[in-house]
Design a protein around this motif. Structure first.
Motif, PDB file in Angstrom:
ATOM      1  N   ASN A   4       9.767   6.817 -13.049  1.00 51.83           N
ATOM      2  CA  ASN A   4       9.110   7.462 -14.189  1.00 51.83           C
ATOM      3  C   ASN A   4       7.651   7.832 -13.956  1.00 51.83           C
ATOM      4  N   TYR A   5       7.002   7.167 -13.013  1.00 47.73           N
ATOM      5  CA  TYR A   5       5.563   7.361 -12.879  1.00 47.73           C
ATOM      6  C   TYR A   5       5.193   8.026 -11.558  1.00 47.73           C
ATOM      7  N   ASP A   6       3.890   8.252 -11.381  1.00 49.32           N
ATOM      8  CA  ASP A   6       3.402   8.999 -10.234  1.00 49.32           C
ATOM      9  C   ASP A   6       3.370   8.159  -8.966  1.00 49.32           C
ATOM     10  N   LYS A   7       3.325   8.862  -7.843  1.00 54.78           N
ATOM     11  CA  LYS A   7       3.246   8.198  -6.552  1.00 54.78           C
ATOM     12  C   LYS A   7       1.908   7.482  -6.405  1.00 54.78           C
ATOM     13  N   ILE A   8       1.923   6.305  -5.785  1.00 55.90           N
ATOM     14  CA  ILE A   8       0.688   5.563  -5.523  1.00 55.90           C
ATOM     15  C   ILE A   8       0.066   6.138  -4.251  1.00 55.90           C
ATOM     16  N   ASN A   9      -1.082   6.789  -4.392  1.00 57.02           N
ATOM     17  CA  ASN A   9      -1.745   7.378  -3.224  1.00 57.02           C
ATOM     18  C   ASN A   9      -3.268   7.305  -3.330  1.00 57.02           C
ATOM     19  N   LYS A  39      -6.728   4.602  -5.200  1.00 58.20           N
ATOM     20  CA  LYS A  39      -7.095   3.388  -5.946  1.00 58.20           C
ATOM     21  C   LYS A  39      -6.732   3.530  -7.423  1.00 58.20           C
ATOM     22  N   GLU A  40      -6.903   4.754  -7.959  1.00 60.65           N
ATOM     23  CA  GLU A  40      -6.631   4.988  -9.385  1.00 60.65           C
ATOM     24  C   GLU A  40      -5.143   4.836  -9.692  1.00 60.65           C
ATOM     25  N   THR A  41      -4.286   5.436  -8.845  1.00 56.26           N
ATOM     26  CA  THR A  41      -2.855   5.323  -9.106  1.00 56.26           C
ATOM     27  C   THR A  41      -2.353   3.901  -8.822  1.00 56.26           C
ATOM     28  N   PHE A  42      -3.015   3.204  -7.908  1.00 58.38           N
ATOM     29  CA  PHE A  42      -2.689   1.792  -7.673  1.00 58.38           C
ATOM     30  C   PHE A  42      -2.984   0.960  -8.921  1.00 58.38           C
ATOM     31  N   GLU A  43      -4.093   1.246  -9.587  1.00 52.96           N
ATOM     32  CA  GLU A  43      -4.430   0.535 -10.827  1.00 52.96           C
ATOM     33  C   GLU A  43      -3.360   0.770 -11.889  1.00 52.96           C
ATOM     34  N   ASP A  44      -2.797   1.990 -11.933  1.00 55.13           N
ATOM     35  CA  ASP A  44      -1.698   2.276 -12.864  1.00 55.13           C
ATOM     36  C   ASP A  44      -0.495   1.385 -12.566  1.00 55.13           C
ATOM     37  N   PHE A  45      -0.196   1.208 -11.293  1.00 54.09           N
ATOM     38  CA  PHE A  45       0.931   0.356 -10.900  1.00 54.09           C
ATOM     39  C   PHE A  45       0.703  -1.093 -11.334  1.00 54.09           C
ATOM     40  N   LEU A  46      -0.523  -1.583 -11.179  1.00 51.43           N
ATOM     41  CA  LEU A  46      -0.827  -2.959 -11.613  1.00 51.43           C
ATOM     42  C   LEU A  46      -0.635  -3.113 -13.124  1.00 51.43           C
ATOM     43  N   LYS A  47      -1.019  -2.082 -13.883  1.00 47.21           N
ATOM     44  CA  LYS A  47      -0.811  -2.124 -15.340  1.00 47.21           C
ATOM     45  C   LYS A  47       0.676  -2.155 -15.668  1.00 47.21           C
ATOM     46  N   TYR A  48       1.450  -1.405 -14.916  1.00 47.01           N
ATOM     47  CA  TYR A  48       2.903  -1.401 -15.101  1.00 47.01           C
ATOM     48  C   TYR A  48       3.475  -2.792 -14.838  1.00 47.01           C
ATOM     49  N   LEU A  49       3.062  -3.428 -13.738  1.00 50.56           N
ATOM     50  CA  LEU A  49       3.550  -4.771 -13.427  1.00 50.56           C
ATOM     51  C   LEU A  49       3.207  -5.753 -14.539  1.00 50.56           C
ATOM     52  N   ASN A  50       2.010  -5.623 -15.074  1.00 47.55           N
ATOM     53  CA  ASN A  50       1.570  -6.527 -16.128  1.00 47.55           C
ATOM     54  C   ASN A  50       2.392  -6.361 -17.406  1.00 47.55           C
ATOM     55  N   VAL A 109      -2.543  -8.710  -4.954  1.00 47.31           N
ATOM     56  CA  VAL A 109      -2.007  -7.419  -4.522  1.00 47.31           C
ATOM     57  C   VAL A 109      -3.187  -6.487  -4.296  1.00 47.31           C
ATOM     58  N   GLU A 110      -3.265  -5.923  -3.103  1.00 53.15           N
ATOM     59  CA  GLU A 110      -4.367  -5.036  -2.753  1.00 53.15           C
ATOM     60  C   GLU A 110      -3.831  -3.727  -2.197  1.00 53.15           C
ATOM     61  N   TYR A 111      -4.667  -2.705  -2.258  1.00 55.44           N
ATOM     62  CA  TYR A 111      -4.311  -1.387  -1.744  1.00 55.44           C
ATOM     63  C   TYR A 111      -5.275  -1.003  -0.633  1.00 55.44           C
ATOM     64  N   HIS A 112      -4.727  -0.729   0.560  1.00 54.67           N
ATOM     65  CA  HIS A 112      -5.552  -0.319   1.692  1.00 54.67           C
ATOM     66  C   HIS A 112      -4.825   0.774   2.472  1.00 54.67           C
ATOM     67  N   ASN A 113      -5.450   1.946   2.615  1.00 52.50           N
ATOM     68  CA  ASN A 113      -4.914   3.010   3.468  1.00 52.50           C
ATOM     69  C   ASN A 113      -3.427   3.277   3.237  1.00 52.50           C
ATOM     70  N   ASN A 114      -3.076   3.449   1.994  1.00 55.30           N
ATOM     71  CA  ASN A 114      -1.698   3.752   1.593  1.00 55.30           C
ATOM     72  C   ASN A 114      -0.715   2.627   1.923  1.00 55.30           C
ATOM     73  N   GLU A 115      -1.211   1.407   1.940  1.00 52.18           N
ATOM     74  CA  GLU A 115      -0.357   0.227   2.083  1.00 52.18           C
ATOM     75  C   GLU A 115      -0.646  -0.736   0.948  1.00 52.18           C
ATOM     76  N   LEU A 116       0.406  -1.414   0.478  1.00 54.14           N
ATOM     77  CA  LEU A 116       0.217  -2.552  -0.412  1.00 54.14           C
ATOM     78  C   LEU A 116       0.207  -3.801   0.447  1.00 54.14           C
ATOM     79  N   VAL A 117      -0.783  -4.657   0.228  1.00 57.98           N
ATOM     80  CA  VAL A 117      -0.859  -5.942   0.921  1.00 57.98           C
ATOM     81  C   VAL A 117      -0.742  -7.021  -0.142  1.00 57.98           C
TER      82      VAL A 117
END
Length: 208
Positions: A29-34, A36-47, A64-72
């Motif tokens: 349903n949501y946008d691709k994580i690519n 820091k901003e879209t990563f923050e959206d994903f964290l809100k979704y998880l919450n 959960v961290e975002y670095h160079n198009n990777e989730l760590v």
């Protein structure tokens, strides 16, 4: 020294599996994580959607961290013997679906949770028919069948007071003026309704 560097591979694999499942669910349903901003959206979704099997999305347990198009993803409480950590490459490990291939109904969300259907579908369709052409447009709702592949469909996303086009399926150049007209009137309709939602996916079919 050996024990200090020992990694808990089994739990790291479980961690990766569960996060891959979460990502695939998010991408429906949501946008691709690519970024820091879209990563923050994903964290809100998880919450907002804590329904995981291993409790891996609990921020009290994992970082959960975002670095160079990777989730760590790593455990917060690292003991002296085991390290639980995994990485997910967002380009290679998680396919991003073509939403035009499977979104076949209006989907409405608030705070990253899907809301029950209301009258938006019928109201939006009536608005388009009154302002575009009653013979040429319909809100798309057609469960999978053999005809789906030949239909003309535009998938609109509503977010933050604006409607945008996510994808177009089987839309020819001579349909573009009609697409722009649908876009304008659909956005106008949603804003005028001031509904209590912040995100929506709305597929519109152009009828031959």
């Amino acid at each position: 020294m050996f024990f200090l560097s020992c990694k808990d591979n089994k739990n790291s694999e479980l961690l990766q599996t569960d996060y891959l499942w979460q990502l695939q669910s998010y991408y429906k349903n949501y946008d691709k994580i690519n970024s820091k901003e879209t990563f923050e959206d994903f964290l809100k979704y998880l919450n907002s959607n804590r329904q995981n099997h291993f409790n891996v999305t609990n921020s009290e347990n994992f970082i959960v961290e975002y670095h160079n198009n990777e989730l760590v993803i790593s455990a917060k409480d690292q003991n002296a013997f085991k390290k639980i950590e995994t990485k997910i490459n967002l380009n290679a490990d998680v396919p991003f679906p073509n939403k035009c291939d499977y979104v076949n109904e209006v989907r409405i969300f608030r705070n990253y949770k899907r809301l029950p259907k209301d009258n938006l579908t019928n109201e939006a369709e009536n608005h388009l028919k009154n302002n575009v052409d009653s013979t040429k447009v319909a809100i798309y709702f057609n469960p999978s069948n053999k005809e789906n592949s030949i239909k003309k469909v535009i998938l609109f996303k509503y977010r933050e007071g604006k409607a945008s086009i996510v994808c177009k399926k089987n839309i020819a150049k001579n349909d573009h003026t009609l697409v722009e007209k649908i876009h304008t009137h659909l956005e106008e309709f949603i804003i005028s309704k001031n509904r209590n939602f912040d995100y929506a996916l709305i597929p519109v079919e152009i009828i031959n």
